[in-house]
Design a protein around this motif. Structure first.
Motif, PDB file in Angstrom:
ATOM      1  N   THR B  89       0.854  -1.191   0.000  1.00 29.62           N
ATOM      2  CA  THR B  89       0.000   0.000   0.000  1.00 29.62           C
ATOM      3  C   THR B  89       0.886   1.236   0.000  1.00 29.62           C
ATOM      4  OG1 THR B  89      -0.015  -0.122   2.385  1.00 29.62           O
ATOM      5  CG2 THR B  89      -1.957  -0.968   1.257  1.00 29.62           C
ATOM      6  N   ASP B  90       0.274   2.354  -0.329  1.00 24.54           N
ATOM      7  CA  ASP B  90       1.004   3.617  -0.241  1.00 24.54           C
ATOM      8  C   ASP B  90       1.004   4.044   1.212  1.00 24.54           C
ATOM      9  OD1 ASP B  90       1.548   4.217  -3.042  1.00 24.54           O
ATOM     10  OD2 ASP B  90      -0.622   4.039  -3.194  1.00 24.54           O
ATOM     11  N   GLU B  93      -0.333   7.469   2.401  1.00 22.59           N
ATOM     12  CA  GLU B  93      -1.681   7.863   2.018  1.00 22.59           C
ATOM     13  C   GLU B  93      -2.650   7.472   3.141  1.00 22.59           C
ATOM     14  OE1 GLU B  93      -3.901   9.696   0.504  1.00 22.59           O
ATOM     15  OE2 GLU B  93      -3.170   9.223  -1.503  1.00 22.59           O
ATOM     16  N   ARG B 100     -10.337   6.116  -2.501  1.00 20.87           N
ATOM     17  CA  ARG B 100     -10.818   7.061  -3.509  1.00 20.87           C
ATOM     18  C   ARG B 100      -9.984   6.923  -4.788  1.00 20.87           C
ATOM     19  NH1 ARG B 100     -10.219  13.118  -1.920  1.00 20.87           N
ATOM     20  NH2 ARG B 100      -8.122  12.468  -2.421  1.00 20.87           N
ATOM     21  N   PHE B 101      -8.674   6.767  -4.591  1.00 29.49           N
ATOM     22  CA  PHE B 101      -7.769   6.579  -5.730  1.00 29.49           C
ATOM     23  C   PHE B 101      -8.151   5.322  -6.509  1.00 29.49           C
ATOM     24  CE2 PHE B 101      -3.867   4.430  -7.262  1.00 29.49           C
ATOM     25  CZ  PHE B 101      -3.461   5.355  -8.212  1.00 29.49           C
ATOM     26  N   SER B 102      -8.367   4.218  -5.788  1.00 29.50           N
ATOM     27  CA  SER B 102      -8.701   2.959  -6.453  1.00 29.50           C
ATOM     28  C   SER B 102      -9.981   3.074  -7.261  1.00 29.50           C
ATOM     29  CB  SER B 102      -8.872   1.840  -5.428  1.00 29.50           C
ATOM     30  OG  SER B 102      -7.675   1.636  -4.760  1.00 29.50           O
ATOM     31  N   GLY B 104     -11.317   5.732  -8.609  1.00 32.96           N
ATOM     32  CA  GLY B 104     -11.061   6.531  -9.801  1.00 32.96           C
ATOM     33  C   GLY B 104     -10.296   5.746 -10.846  1.00 32.96           C
ATOM     34  N   LEU B 105      -9.293   5.011 -10.382  1.00 36.48           N
ATOM     35  CA  LEU B 105      -8.443   4.251 -11.290  1.00 36.48           C
ATOM     36  C   LEU B 105      -9.263   3.238 -12.094  1.00 36.48           C
ATOM     37  CD1 LEU B 105      -5.409   4.166 -11.864  1.00 36.48           C
ATOM     38  CD2 LEU B 105      -5.234   2.279 -10.264  1.00 36.48           C
ATOM     39  N   PHE B 106     -10.301   2.728 -11.479  1.00 39.81           N
ATOM     40  CA  PHE B 106     -11.142   1.748 -12.172  1.00 39.81           C
ATOM     41  C   PHE B 106     -12.285   2.412 -12.936  1.00 39.81           C
ATOM     42  CE2 PHE B 106      -9.715  -2.572 -11.349  1.00 39.81           C
ATOM     43  CZ  PHE B 106      -8.634  -2.299 -10.524  1.00 39.81           C
ATOM     44  N   GLY B 107     -12.148   3.721 -13.113  1.00 41.85           N
ATOM     45  CA  GLY B 107     -13.052   4.415 -14.025  1.00 41.85           C
ATOM     46  C   GLY B 107     -14.419   4.736 -13.456  1.00 41.85           C
ATOM     47  N   LYS B 109     -16.984   7.119 -11.133  1.00 40.53           N
ATOM     48  CA  LYS B 109     -17.176   8.454 -10.593  1.00 40.53           C
ATOM     49  C   LYS B 109     -17.109   8.397  -9.065  1.00 40.53           C
ATOM     50  CE  LYS B 109     -20.524  12.066 -11.009  1.00 40.53           C
ATOM     51  NZ  LYS B 109     -21.925  12.343 -11.046  1.00 40.53           N
ATOM     52  N   MET B 144      -6.625  -3.176   1.974  1.00 43.70           N
ATOM     53  CA  MET B 144      -6.414  -3.765   0.635  1.00 43.70           C
ATOM     54  C   MET B 144      -7.733  -4.296   0.075  1.00 43.70           C
ATOM     55  SD  MET B 144      -3.002  -3.764   0.181  1.00 43.70           S
ATOM     56  CE  MET B 144      -2.694  -5.020  -0.990  1.00 43.70           C
ATOM     57  N   LYS B 147      -9.829  -1.402  -0.981  1.00 49.05           N
ATOM     58  CA  LYS B 147      -9.410  -0.874  -2.283  1.00 49.05           C
ATOM     59  C   LYS B 147     -10.014  -1.706  -3.418  1.00 49.05           C
ATOM     60  CE  LYS B 147      -4.942   0.285  -2.908  1.00 49.05           C
ATOM     61  NZ  LYS B 147      -4.859   1.695  -3.295  1.00 49.05           N
TER      62      LYS B 147
END
Lengths: 253, 309
Positions: B89-90, B93, B100-102, B104-107, B109, B144, B147
């Protein structure tokens, strides 16, 4: 286009910069300012003008370029090397994103950071030495093109590097010498004739020359050639990124 | 019903020459919990990594919901959430930030309500603003999972979800997996804890040396390969079994006090009645008796042992 993914990566990287603001913004601004103090105010007064420009002002474009190059490379290379090193890259690889979107997020963020940093340094320099910018739009164009190109280059280095030593190798052994010898601190006319020829092989010369022209309308090589060269580097970097993603080099087993 | 995930003739040879998967064929049904069992280095993680897009296959194809994982990677990956084995993990963060990052990364909203639900379900809501490095190992693992669930996947891969996790958390994890399945998520987990597969899986696949040795409904597998044993404790010890008991599959313990009878529970005649009446006729008196059924663990050990090197 997975817009949300690009934004997620971009925001993540900008947040990382803000978390480490001293290291990523304050420190390069201070170290560049030291050059202005030493070469501009202290020693600069004893150095004669170059092409009619006060020495302290003459070095401003070159020093901004120096920061822009090193910061673009280090920002972008670290941003992609770190997920590889930590293992968090699994998420990027398993996400519905194309490699172009990944590159867009990381390179976009790295370029943004280094361009903003370049502008901060520009403003800081104004505190130490007086200068005018003759062609602000050209200045902005060179700033953006260089920031993007070298962020792409940094991204390539970050993917190529599989350890910390490799990550530092090209920035320290190649980019740093080329930048110092690329006319940041002097005009090419000041070199002996032989070295004037040799220095034309240094790509950084074209960046510094074009950028300086946008300030003072003084250049070592024509501005058109500068623009052509930086576009060429941009194309080379784009091709490298395309090739890496095509082959999965250093990313996928 | 056509399978949700279909793996055909999948092989993987790494650059080092190591053959991780050999011609694997596997269908995964919608809504099931499939447990992939196998010793370390058997190819479980490679299989998962190929389906999720982390590793390129050498040969073969995989489709998810009818889409090819390479050609239509956007469609397939959107459906999948992956919880890898390592706690990567980061560290700097926050739990909230990383989810939230995950998403977004998976497209997807932004949807704070969904992320809140995920964090609450994982008992992480009060830690949402903590940096991940400040969390305990068990919490990191839940982050994890969070995420992987952030983008509301229909398929969840859990690679060794309970490795190094304490008993209580393991039970929580099982509970969570069952709840997810009830909400319609298809779950594929790898484990080498057999009791885990026994506890939660609908189907069990055993991988060894890059090949699927067996894949069956858990109950079917246990029925097929499971043997039952009847242990008889005698009142008086025997030196040896009388000759008339030879037809039975019997074993006498060293001290002569226990007789073990192994039988097939599904045979038309197990032979228990005749054995007992014959013992009675011979005058062998019993003190106690018990029956045991082989567990998935016994089955697993047998399968993996039988596999040629």
């Amino acid at each position: 286009m997975n817009y949300y993914a690009v934004m997620a990566i971009y925001r993540f990287e900008i947040a990382r910069t803000l978390r480490t603001i001293f290291q990523s913004v304050v420190s390069p601004v201070i170290s560049t300012s030291l050059y202005f103090v030493v070469f501009g105010a202290a020693i600069g007064s004893r150095i004669s003008d170059i092409d009619g420009i006060v020495y302290g002002a003459f070095i401003v474009p070159g020093l901004i370029m120096l920061s822009l190059l090193t910061q673009s490379i280090s920002n972008a290379s670290f941003s992609i090397f770190f997920p590889k090193f930590m293992g968090t890259i699994y998420e990027l690889l398993s996400a519905p994103v194309s490699f172009y979107e990944i590159a867009l997020g990381y390179v976009g963020a790295a370029a943004t950071k280094s361009i903003v940093l370049g502008l901060i340094i520009l403003a800081t320099a104004r505190l130490f030495v007086p200068f005018e910018i003759a062609h602000p739009y050209w200045m902005a164009l060179f700033l953006v093109l260089t920031g993007v190109t070298f962020s792409l280059f940094g991204f390539v280095i970050g993917i190529w590097a599989d350890n910390f030593e490799k990550l530092q190798l090209i920035p320290l052994l190649v980019v740093m010498p080329l930048t110092f010898l690329g006319g940041s601190f002097y005009s090419v006319d000041m070199l002996p004739p032989f070295w004037q020829k040799v220095t034309l092989f240094n790509p950084v010369l074209y960046l510094v020359s074009g950028f300086r022209w946008s300030f003072y309308e003084v250049a070592d090589v024509s501005v058109g050639l500068s623009l052509a060269m930086i576009s060429l580097f941009l194309c080379i970097c784009l091709t490298l990124v395309w090739w890496i993603f095509k082959t999965g080099y250093q990313i996928k087993n | 019903m056509c399978p949700l995930i279909s793996v055909s003739n999948l092989s993987k040879t790494y650059a080092s020459g190591f053959v991780a998967l050999k011609n694997v064929n596997l269908d995964i049904k919608q809504g099931e919990i499939l447990a992939l069992l196998g010793p370390n280095g058997a190819g479980k993680t490679t299989l998962i990594s190929i389906i999720c897009g982390i590793v390129n296959p050498t040969e073969g194809t995989v489709t998810v919901n009818g889409h090819d994982i390479i050609k239509d990677y956007r469609q397939t990956r959107k459906m999948i959430g992956l919880v890898p084995q390592e706690l990567t993990t980061d560290a700097f963060e926050t739990a909230w930030g990383t989810l939230r990052f995950s998403r977004g990364l998976f497209g997807k909203k932004a949807n704070p309500k969904h992320l809140e639900k995920v964090l609450r379900d994982l008992s992480l809501w009060d830690k949402k603003d903590s940096k991940i490095r400040e969390l305990s190992g068990g919490m990191k693992r839940r982050v994890m999972i969070g995420k992987a669930l952030a983008h509301e996947p229909e398929i969840l891969f859990l690679d060794e979800p309970t490795a190094g996790v304490d008993v209580e958390l393991r039970k929580d994890m099982w509970h969570l997996v069952k709840e997810l399945r009830n909400s319609g998520v298809t779950i594929i987990l790898t484990t080498h804890y057999i009791e885990e597969a026994e506890e939660i899986a609908d189907r069990v696949g055993v991988i060894n040396h890059g090949e699927i040795v067996v894949i069956e409904e858990k109950t079917e597998l246990m029925r097929k390969l499971g043997k039952k044993q009847l242990t008889l404790e005698l009142q008086q010890s025997l030196d040896q079994l009388p000759a008339e008991f030879r037809p039975y599959n019997l074993e006498l313990s060293q001290d002569g006090r226990l007789i073990t009878f192994t039988y097939d529970i599904h045979a038309e005649r197990t032979g228990i009645t005749s054995l007992l009446s014959q013992l009675n006729e011979t005058g062998i008196r019993l003190k106690d008796l018990k029956t045991t059924q082989s567990s998935l663990e016994d089955i697993f050990v047998t399968l993996v042992k039988d596999e040629p090197e």
